[in-house]
Design an enzyme around this catalytic site. Structure first.
Site, short mmCIF file in Angstrom:
data_model
loop_
_atom_site.label_atom_id
_atom_site.label_comp_id
_atom_site.label_asym_id
_atom_site.label_seq_id
_atom_site.Cartn_x
_atom_site.Cartn_y
_atom_site.Cartn_z
N ASP A 158 -5.81 -0.58 -1.93
CA ASP A 158 -6.56 -1.44 -2.86
C ASP A 158 -7.92 -1.86 -2.33
O ASP A 158 -8.15 -1.90 -1.13
CB ASP A 158 -5.77 -2.73 -3.12
CG ASP A 158 -5.79 -3.65 -1.90
OD1 ASP A 158 -5.28 -3.23 -0.85
OD2 ASP A 158 -6.36 -4.75 -2.00
N ASP A 185 -5.33 1.61 10.71
CA ASP A 185 -6.75 1.34 10.90
C ASP A 185 -6.93 0.84 12.34
O ASP A 185 -7.02 1.65 13.26
CB ASP A 185 -7.15 0.31 9.82
CG ASP A 185 -8.62 0.03 9.74
OD1 ASP A 185 -9.23 0.38 8.73
OD2 ASP A 185 -9.18 -0.57 10.67
N ARG A 187 -5.07 0.45 -6.85
CA ARG A 187 -3.84 1.02 -6.30
C ARG A 187 -3.28 2.12 -7.21
O ARG A 187 -2.57 3.01 -6.76
CB ARG A 187 -2.76 -0.06 -6.15
CG ARG A 187 -3.08 -1.12 -5.12
CD ARG A 187 -1.84 -1.96 -4.84
NE ARG A 187 -2.13 -3.20 -4.16
CZ ARG A 187 -2.27 -3.34 -2.84
NH1 ARG A 187 -2.15 -2.29 -2.05
NH2 ARG A 187 -2.53 -4.50 -2.31
N GLU A 209 3.83 3.81 6.38
CA GLU A 209 2.59 3.05 6.16
C GLU A 209 1.63 3.83 5.26
O GLU A 209 1.67 5.06 5.25
CB GLU A 209 1.90 2.81 7.51
CG GLU A 209 2.22 1.49 8.16
CD GLU A 209 1.36 0.34 7.63
OE1 GLU A 209 0.89 0.42 6.48
OE2 GLU A 209 1.17 -0.63 8.37
N ASP A 210 0.75 3.12 4.58
CA ASP A 210 -0.32 3.78 3.85
C ASP A 210 -1.42 4.24 4.80
O ASP A 210 -1.92 5.35 4.72
CB ASP A 210 -0.90 2.87 2.75
CG ASP A 210 -1.32 1.50 3.26
OD1 ASP A 210 -1.06 1.16 4.45
OD2 ASP A 210 -1.91 0.73 2.47
N PHE A 214 -13.87 2.78 4.52
CA PHE A 214 -12.90 2.10 3.67
C PHE A 214 -12.50 3.02 2.52
O PHE A 214 -13.35 3.61 1.85
CB PHE A 214 -13.48 0.80 3.11
CG PHE A 214 -12.43 -0.02 2.42
CD1 PHE A 214 -11.53 -0.77 3.15
CD2 PHE A 214 -12.32 0.00 1.04
CE1 PHE A 214 -10.53 -1.50 2.51
CE2 PHE A 214 -11.33 -0.73 0.39
CZ PHE A 214 -10.44 -1.48 1.13
N GLY A 218 0.77 -1.25 0.00
CA GLY A 218 0.00 0.00 0.00
C GLY A 218 0.79 1.29 0.00
O GLY A 218 0.31 2.31 -0.48
P1 XMP Z 1 -4.62 -2.27 10.63
O1 XMP Z 1 -6.07 -2.57 10.91
O2 XMP Z 1 -3.74 -3.43 10.95
O3 XMP Z 1 -4.62 -2.07 9.07
O4 XMP Z 1 -4.18 -0.98 11.26
C1 XMP Z 1 -3.51 -1.67 8.40
C2 XMP Z 1 -3.49 -2.25 7.01
O5 XMP Z 1 -4.81 -2.64 6.59
C3 XMP Z 1 -5.09 -2.17 5.31
N1 XMP Z 1 -6.22 -1.23 5.38
C4 XMP Z 1 -6.85 -0.69 4.34
N2 XMP Z 1 -6.63 -0.84 3.03
N3 XMP Z 1 -8.38 0.68 2.57
C5 XMP Z 1 -7.40 -0.16 2.15
O6 XMP Z 1 -7.22 -0.29 0.95
C6 XMP Z 1 -8.66 0.89 3.87
O7 XMP Z 1 -9.55 1.67 4.21
C7 XMP Z 1 -7.85 0.16 4.81
N4 XMP Z 1 -7.83 0.11 6.17
C8 XMP Z 1 -6.82 -0.74 6.47
C9 XMP Z 1 -3.81 -1.53 4.83
O8 XMP Z 1 -3.10 -2.46 4.04
C10 XMP Z 1 -3.01 -1.20 6.06
O9 XMP Z 1 -1.62 -1.28 5.89
MG MG Z 2 -5.13 -4.11 1.14
#
Ligand code: XMP
Ligand code: MG
Length: 180
Positions: A163, A106, A169, A102-103, A156, A47
């Protein structure tokens, strides 16, 4: 503007120009904070690939760039809560200032896991940079996030590296999911 990705429709949320402006601000802040260091930036694949690329164009201090890959979600719009593995970490980060890029943060589960893995390699310091941060989704105490591009609602999002079912992406802007 709206886009259809697989079975879902998304609406434009963050324009590319705004993201680039924020990359510039973050880069300038890092140049100041890390001016006496030669940090290693570690992009979290997949990401962060576009964000890291645009961010690094604004970083003018000497810096190394590396990548790691973790697997967590798979094609879903909510977290599985399971981080499986990290690929790509090696001894070169021992004693170095590390910036994890990080992207999106969450639940914070991925980041918590990553920080623990990076710590095992004994870096001098760890900073966290995330383009997006969903404070309302957070389930882990991740401490301070040093650099946040944008705080966003618990929705989301897709595009600019992020993605939906591995698609989207390559979108320049970031889009959010419109629930029916
Ligand atoms: P966590 O929940 O571990 O999530 O903090 C981190 C990773 O989850 C993916 N992620 C998303 N990917 N749209 C996405 O395309 C979203 O809204 C989203 N929320 C979480 C992402 O890969 C991130 O590194
Ligand atoms: Mg993903």
């Amino acid at each position: 503007m709206k886009v259809q990705i697989d079975d879902k429709e998304f609406t434009c949320f963050l324009k590319h120009e705004k993201i680039i402006d924020r990359c510039r601000e973050l880069g300038q802040q890092m140049n100041e904070d890390l001016k006496n260091s030669t940090p290693i930036f570690i992009g979290v694949l997949n990401g962060s690939f576009l964000f890291l690329a645009d961010l690094m164009k604004e970083v003018s201090i000497p810096a190394e760039i590396s990548f790691i890959k973790v697997s967590s979600y798979s094609g879903q719009t909510s977290s599985s809560g399971v981080v499986k593995s990290v690929m790509g970490l090696n001894d070169s980060i021992k004693g170095r200032d590390v910036v994890i890029v990080e992207d999106i943060i969450d639940t914070g589960i991925t980041l918590t896991f990553l920080i623990e893995e990076v710590k095992k390699m004994q870096p001098a310091s760890i900073r966290i940079c995330s383009l997006l941060f969903k404070p309302d989704a957070l389930k882990r105490d991740i401490g301070k996030v040093d650099y946040v591009g944008f705080e966003i609602p618990n929705e989301f999002v897709v595009g600019y590296g992020l993605d939906y079912k591995e698609l989207g992406r390559n979108l320049k802007d970031i889009y959010r999911f419109i629930a029916e």
